[in-house]
Design an enzyme around this catalytic site. Structure first.
Site: not given
Length: 394
Positions: A355, A159, A161
């Protein structure tokens, strides 16, 4: 942004539901909206900053180092504004064509330390939309490094992040779930087969990682979109493990714990747990990007409850004519379900990932209503109260 469908709804169905106790009755369909859903303030901030960057630099080349957020429609809208989005492939990202004077936008989940340095050296204008909650995690990991602790990062190693967070650590191991956390805990207390450990975590540890050396002092950090309860349980597991290994008096010399659980993630998960306990609900609709980690966890919560739940990333997944839906499960399987909306009265609970703009939810519900009532012609817009967005001190 609302005109482009990438902001908060100010006049559509979701806006009207907010002013109607989060409910809507359309023919035989009752819709109940989770108390916390959709765009979080960090995501809205990132998208707004990208729009403002284009407005402020109308004649410059604009790039984003990754998708601004995990929502296909929002990213497509930015492409239509002539903002190029870099996507990772087998050979990585090629930033060679970015040059002096260009504008580079860092997405909501941040960029790596190496990327930041690269663009600083290129003398480009940098627009950092990193969510402050993600930056809070980075500060935690930086503290681990400064005090010679290994960061145990609860997240998904691929991911964006987590990749960015790991770049701030000197040594780290990434654990996806409780089972992998248990493997780390068992190695701390019992040792074991080092090669087998490193083979299992080969994509999830820092270069040169040695579990015999690097698991003596550990600190916990997390990908902000992971399940809150799971992150908390991993913290308790590590704390118990360190106390068992070194004794309570040495806990603070071998374990660091800082609160890095994102408020927005927590609020959406808490709201999900609340709404699935409503006995009147017949099914759940989860709207959000298929590559969205926080949305996948909302779907998992419904599945664990045993409630029929359909996760779609856009209204295009719903076939109105044939009453079919292409949806994703919490474990990642893409499935097509026929006759997914039964005849007769139906109560649907709805939530959306952090999101997901409100327009995406409205378009999904529009198709639901048209399946249940072919004569449905849409919801008339009505001006509603604007959403109050907290500032960065939230």
């Amino acid at each position: 942004m609302e005109d482009h469908g990438v902001g908060y709804s100010l006049s559509g169905l979701v806006a009207q539901m907010r002013e109607n106790d989060d409910t809507w009755q359309q023919g035989e369909v009752t819709v109940k909206l989770a108390k916390a859903y959709g765009y979080c303030w960090g995501v809205e901030r990132a998208v707004r900053m990208a729009y403002e960057a284009r407005n402020a630099n109308p004649d410059k080349k604009l790039y984003i180092t990754n998708e601004i957020i995990h929502n296909p429609e929002v990213n497509q809208r930015l492409r239509e504004l002539d903002i190029e989005i870099f996507e990772d492939d087998a050979d990585g990202k090629d930033y060679g064509r970015i040059s002096d004077g260009d504008v580079v936008i860092f997405p909501a989940f941040g960029a790596t330390v190496q990327e930041m340095q690269l663009f600083k050296d290129k003398n480009v204008k940098m627009v950092d939309t990193t969510c402050p909650w993600v930056a809070k995690v980075w500060n935690s990991v930086d503290q681990h490094a400064r005090k010679n602790y290994t960061s145990v990062i609860h997240g998904k190693y691929s991911h964006e992040e987590t990749i960015a967070t790991a770049s701030f650590a000197d040594t780290y191991v990434i654990v996806r779930d409780l089972a992998e956390a248990q493997m780390v805990c068992e190695y701390i207390t019992q040792g074991g087969d080092k090669e087998a450990f490193l083979q299992h975590f080969k994509k999830a540890v820092s270069k040169g990682f040695d579990p015999d050396r690097d698991l003596q002092r550990v600190g916990l950090a997390n990908q902000t979109t992971m399940l809150k309860g799971e992150t908390q349980e991993i913290g308790k597991m590590l704390e118990r493990t360190i106390m068992a290994k070194y004794g309570p008096s040495e806990l603070n010399n071998h374990f660091m714990l800082m609160d890095t659980i994102c408020d927005a993630t927590q609020e959406r998960q808490d709201a999900m747990y609340e709404i699935i306990d409503d006995s009147s609900i017949n099914m759940m609709l989860v709207v959000g990007g298929f590559n969205s980690s926080n949305t996948s966890h909302l779907q998992e919560i419904a599945e664990h409850k045993g409630l029929p739940s359909f996760w779609v990333d856009s209204a295009a997944r719903i076939d109105v004519e044939h009453n079919k839906v292409l949806h994703k499960t919490g474990w990642g399987e893409l499935k097509e379900t026929s006759n997914w909306l039964p005849e007769g009265p139906l109560t649907i609970a709805v939530t959306s990932g952090a999101s997901t703009p409100d327009r995406a939810v409205e378009e999904v519900l529009d198709r639901v209503f048209r399946i249940k009532d072919p004569s449905f012609s849409g919801i008339a817009p009505r001006a509603c109260k604007a959403v109050e967005v907290p500032d960065e001190d939230h």
